[in-house]
Design a protein around this motif. Structure first.
Motif, short mmCIF file in Angstrom:
data_model
loop_
_atom_site.label_atom_id
_atom_site.label_comp_id
_atom_site.label_asym_id
_atom_site.label_seq_id
_atom_site.Cartn_x
_atom_site.Cartn_y
_atom_site.Cartn_z
N ASP A 83 8.13 40.60 -3.51
CA ASP A 83 9.06 40.12 -2.17
C ASP A 83 7.89 39.98 -1.19
OD1 ASP A 83 11.27 40.79 -3.32
OD2 ASP A 83 11.85 42.40 -2.15
N TRP A 115 12.53 46.41 4.36
CA TRP A 115 13.20 47.68 5.04
C TRP A 115 12.69 47.83 6.43
CZ3 TRP A 115 17.05 48.45 2.25
CH2 TRP A 115 16.99 48.57 0.74
N ARG A 134 21.52 39.53 -1.76
CA ARG A 134 20.17 39.72 -1.07
C ARG A 134 19.37 38.45 -1.52
NH1 ARG A 134 14.74 41.58 -1.69
NH2 ARG A 134 14.98 41.54 -3.88
N PRO A 163 12.93 36.94 1.68
CA PRO A 163 13.46 38.17 1.58
C PRO A 163 13.14 39.11 2.49
CG PRO A 163 12.01 37.44 -0.35
CD PRO A 163 11.77 36.32 0.67
N GLY A 164 13.97 40.19 3.03
CA GLY A 164 13.74 41.07 3.98
C GLY A 164 13.09 42.16 3.47
N ARG A 193 25.86 41.33 5.92
CA ARG A 193 25.31 40.12 5.75
C ARG A 193 25.64 39.05 6.75
NH1 ARG A 193 22.55 40.94 1.21
NH2 ARG A 193 23.34 42.48 -0.29
N SER A 241 22.82 38.61 9.04
CA SER A 241 21.58 38.39 8.18
C SER A 241 20.83 37.02 8.67
CB SER A 241 21.63 38.53 6.71
OG SER A 241 22.57 37.24 6.21
N THR A 265 8.03 47.89 0.29
CA THR A 265 8.38 46.37 -0.16
C THR A 265 7.75 46.04 -1.41
OG1 THR A 265 8.45 45.87 2.32
CG2 THR A 265 8.51 44.02 0.87
N ARG A 298 16.03 43.86 6.11
CA ARG A 298 17.37 43.65 5.62
C ARG A 298 18.43 44.19 6.48
NH1 ARG A 298 16.16 45.92 -0.54
NH2 ARG A 298 14.35 44.95 -1.11
N TYR A 299 19.58 43.75 6.32
CA TYR A 299 20.61 44.54 7.25
C TYR A 299 21.88 44.55 6.56
CZ TYR A 299 23.14 45.20 11.36
OH TYR A 299 24.10 46.15 12.48
N ASN A 300 22.62 45.56 6.58
CA ASN A 300 24.05 45.66 5.81
C ASN A 300 25.02 44.74 5.93
OD1 ASN A 300 22.88 48.09 4.53
ND2 ASN A 300 23.80 49.58 5.98
#
Length: 256
Positions: A90, A78, A53, A75-76, A31, A34, A86, A27-29
């Motif tokens: 996911d 962490w 997300r 889905p990403g 988007r 992304s 996770t 995941r990345y803030n």
């Protein structure tokens, strides 16, 4: 070097008409950098929702440079978190992604934003999450760097030179990489070159896609149904408890 050139020329003279791509990564803030944004950029259409997300693996298909291209978004996880962090659902969705592009993906694009800080925790997380796939996942993977701000190839190369973790990731993936400047949506040549690199990889792999266990797909779908049903039951129980509590509070208030 000559052998490598022959393989590249073979890929260009016999282009693959169907490409099946699975996007993976954390995941990345931002988007815009992304996996979903990368998928939209590759397909040339806003087919993946970038405002939220990605909770489920999803496949979309478009014709791109005379090729039928299927992209599966996932889905990403962490970036710095172990696989245990996770959610199980996911993990199942990530595993199920390979079953959404039958008979199996030609390539995994490991999407890494250029601005991402890569600590040793990222290396551990990467290893654990890629174990969700078959053992030959690395031989079918290209590292896809993404950026939304103006960024040169030299910036990417400099990041690689100063990041032992990134060097390790690239080594696992046969040093295959590509850079997408997502801010420049008009530059479709970036996508064309990526598809050519994917075709070269397919040629290197003897035109074999990543192996997929159909029985595993059925098992995963059953696990997803069971988890969803249990979650739904828990939700119903919580709602009933809340309703009961509200009635109790209302009854007490009426006594005064």
């Amino acid at each position: 070097m000559a052998a490598s050139t022959d393989i590249y020329n073979s890929a260009q003279s016999h282009p693959v008409r169907e490409l099946r791509i699975v996007l993976i990564g954390g995941r990345y803030n931002d988007r815009l950098s992304s996996k979903s944004s990368a998928g939209n950029f590759i397909l040339g259409q806003n087919v993946f929702n970038t405002s939220r997300r990605t909770a489920q693996s999803e496949a979309k298909q478009q014709e791109v440079f005379s090729r039928r291209v299927t992209v599966v978004d996932t889905p990403g996880w962490w970036w710095r978190g172990p696989r245990e962090a996770t959610p199980k659902l996911d993990q199942i969705e990530i595993q199920n992604s390979v079953h959404l592009c039958p008979p199996g993906p030609h390539v995994f694009l490991l999407v890494i934003p250029v601005n991402l800080y890569l600590s040793q925790l990222v290396k551990t997380s990467q290893k654990q999450h890629l174990e969700l796939f078959s053992a030959n996942v690395f031989s079918h993977t290209i590292v896809l760097f993404t950026a939304v701000a103006p960024c040169s190839d030299e910036t990417v190369e400099s990041k690689i030179r100063t990041s032992p973790v990134l060097q390790w990731i690239l080594q696992q993936c046969g040093n295959r990489k590509h850079f997408l400047n997502i801010s420049n949506r008009e530059d479709r040549d970036q996508v064309k070159k990526l598809l050519e690199k994917i075709e070269t990889l397919i040629t290197n792999n003897g035109f074999r896609h990543c192996s997929v266990d159909r029985n595993q797909g059925e098992t995963l779908r059953k696990e997803m149904r069971d988890l969803t049903e249990r979650a739904s039951k828990r939700f119903d129980q919580v709602q009933k408890q809340r309703k009961k509590l509200k009635l109790q509070i209302k009854g007490r208030l009426q006594l005064y």
